[in-house]
Design a protein around this motif. Structure first.
Motif, short mmCIF file in Angstrom:
data_model
loop_
_atom_site.label_atom_id
_atom_site.label_comp_id
_atom_site.label_asym_id
_atom_site.label_seq_id
_atom_site.Cartn_x
_atom_site.Cartn_y
_atom_site.Cartn_z
N ASP A 1 19.07 35.58 27.43
CA ASP A 1 17.93 36.45 27.77
C ASP A 1 18.21 37.91 27.38
O ASP A 1 17.34 38.59 26.83
CB ASP A 1 17.62 36.35 29.27
N THR B 1 20.46 35.17 38.02
CA THR B 1 19.95 34.07 37.20
C THR B 1 20.74 32.78 37.36
O THR B 1 20.17 31.70 37.46
CB THR B 1 19.97 34.47 35.71
N HIS C 1 11.27 30.49 41.39
CA HIS C 1 11.43 31.20 40.11
C HIS C 1 10.20 32.08 39.83
O HIS C 1 10.33 33.25 39.44
CB HIS C 1 11.65 30.17 39.00
N PHE D 1 22.30 31.25 30.19
CA PHE D 1 20.87 31.54 30.12
C PHE D 1 20.60 33.04 30.13
O PHE D 1 19.77 33.55 29.36
CB PHE D 1 20.14 30.87 31.29
N GLN D 2 21.30 33.77 30.99
CA GLN D 2 21.02 35.21 31.07
C GLN D 2 21.66 35.97 29.91
O GLN D 2 21.13 37.00 29.49
CB GLN D 2 21.45 35.79 32.42
N ARG E 1 14.00 25.18 35.05
CA ARG E 1 14.69 24.86 36.30
C ARG E 1 14.24 23.53 36.88
O ARG E 1 15.07 22.66 37.18
CB ARG E 1 14.55 26.04 37.29
N GLY F 1 5.16 29.08 30.91
CA GLY F 1 6.54 29.03 31.41
C GLY F 1 7.21 27.78 30.87
O GLY F 1 6.57 26.75 30.69
N LYS F 2 8.50 27.87 30.65
CA LYS F 2 9.23 26.75 30.05
C LYS F 2 9.55 25.66 31.05
O LYS F 2 9.90 24.54 30.66
CB LYS F 2 10.53 27.29 29.41
N LEU G 1 9.92 36.13 39.28
CA LEU G 1 9.33 36.79 38.10
C LEU G 1 8.23 37.76 38.53
O LEU G 1 8.15 38.89 38.01
CB LEU G 1 8.73 35.75 37.14
N ARG H 1 4.85 35.74 30.18
CA ARG H 1 4.37 34.45 29.68
C ARG H 1 3.14 34.65 28.78
O ARG H 1 2.18 33.87 28.83
CB ARG H 1 4.06 33.49 30.84
C1 IPE Z 1 13.03 34.47 32.76
O1 IPE Z 1 13.21 33.10 32.95
C2 IPE Z 1 13.73 35.22 33.82
C3 IPE Z 1 15.18 35.15 33.74
C4 IPE Z 1 15.91 34.65 34.68
C5 IPE Z 1 15.87 35.70 32.58
P1 IPE Z 1 12.58 32.03 31.95
O2 IPE Z 1 12.90 32.43 30.54
O3 IPE Z 1 13.00 30.68 32.38
O4 IPE Z 1 11.02 32.24 32.19
P2 IPE Z 1 9.78 31.22 32.03
O5 IPE Z 1 9.72 30.45 33.31
O6 IPE Z 1 10.01 30.34 30.85
O7 IPE Z 1 8.60 32.12 31.87
#
Ligand code: IPE
Ligand code: IPE
Ligand code: MG
Ligand code: MG
Ligand code: MG
Length: 300
Positions: free
Chosen positions: A227, A187, A82, A223-224, A53, A49-50, A86, A101
């Protein structure tokens, strides 16, 4: 040949990430859980995970002059929320995904019942982390506000997941409005709260908090949009989760409603408005500027 864009290997981000990872590991270790549940939570939370947040929480705290320790419990808590989102997002009844992940999703790894319960307990662990933080014990008002920010954003995220999955929009709202409502909630709310929680932990003035809110709202939506674009432009191998699924699943996404080119332009506009929001914060906010830039160009 374009150079692959990787996460910025900048010291302050690595430091923040290490800080968060330690906090998460300690939290899971200290929790009073049966072994199988602890292992399930550890699998979902500690396996990559990145950490965007919680990094935003720590950097927002420092941007207003706080110390990272002040924001640590909030950072740990928001990553737990978070990870809960997920874990449940991937369940068969939701997006039905097998990969997260870069590994099998928790329900594939440990079964559906365990994935539901592990997600549930991440929520209670998150709020216990803030309530039990000895560093916040003498700052009752900050502690209350941090909990409240996280609770409100969690509620918004769940509402957003309902819009995304089950509808329930106001009557006759056009697709572009439905999309905005979905993305701001599912998000944007947590990313905005990440910044606000850090600001409160760092003792932000109301003007500073307002700046962090506007920054957080811009990068949260951005961010979304990113995504959604990654779902249509990247491989599962590269991003560690399934791609090419949103349209078939009937999801309302930015590229579907506005097109790929306009999505890229929206990302540029949101990035600019995020930077604009920080204009009054000075060099202490440089790390936030760097991570905002990274979030606009990330490829995973
Ligand atoms: C993925 O979030 C879920 C969304 C809100 C689009 P992240 O891209 O931050 O996921 P991780 O934490 O790095 O796996
Ligand atoms: C998820 O949106 C938002 C959450 C609240 C978890 P997505 O369903 O697009 O996230 P990914 O693409 O599975 O990470
Ligand atoms: Mg989803
Ligand atoms: Mg999903
Ligand atoms: Mg997605």
């Amino acid at each position: 040949v374009s150079q692959a864009v990787t996460e910025p290997r900048i010291d302050f981000i690595e430091r923040a990430r290490a800080h968060v990872d330690r906090g998460l590991a300690e939290c899971i270790e200290a929790a009073d859980l049966p072994d199988n549940l602890r292992q399930a939570v550890a699998y979902a939370v500690l396996g990559g995970g990145k950490r965007l947040r919680p990094i935003l929480t720590l950097l927002s705290c420092e941007a207003v002059g706080g110390r990272p320790e002040d924001a640590r419990s909030g950072a740990v808590a928001i990553e737990l929320i978070h990870c809960f989102s997920l874990t449940h997002d991937d369940l068969p009844a939701m997006d039905d995904d097998d990969l997260r992940r870069g590994r099998p999703t928790l329900h594939v790894h440990a079964g559906e019942a365990m994935a539901i319960l592990a997600g549930d307990v991440m929520v209670s662990l998150a709020f216990a982390e803030i309530a039990g933080d000895p560093r916040l014990a003498r700052r009752a008002e900050a502690q209350r506000r941090i909990s409240h920010e996280l609770a409100a954003a969690t509620t918004a995220m769940i509402a957003g997941q309902v819009y995304d999955t089950l509808g329930g929009f106001p009557d006759s709202s056009p697709p572009a409005e439905r999309l905005m409502l979905t993305h701001r909630n599912k998000t944007g709310a947590l990313l905005r709260a990440a910044c606000r929680m850090g600001g409160v932990a760092g003792g932000a003035s109301e003007a500073q908090l307002e700046a962090l809110s506007r920054y957080g709202a811009a990068i949260g939506l951005m961010f979304q949009v990113v995504d959604d674009l990654l779902d249509v432009t990247q491989s599962a191998e590269h991003i560690g989760k399934a791609t090419g699924k949103d349209e078939g699943a009937g999801k309302l996404t930015w590229p579907l409603v506005h097109g790929v080119q306009e999505s890229r332009e929206e990302i540029t506009r949101l990035r600019e408005s995020a930077m604009q929001a920080l204009s009054g914060l000075g060099p202490a906010a440089d790390p936030l500027r760097a991570i905002g830039d990274f979030m606009a160009v990330r490829t995973r």
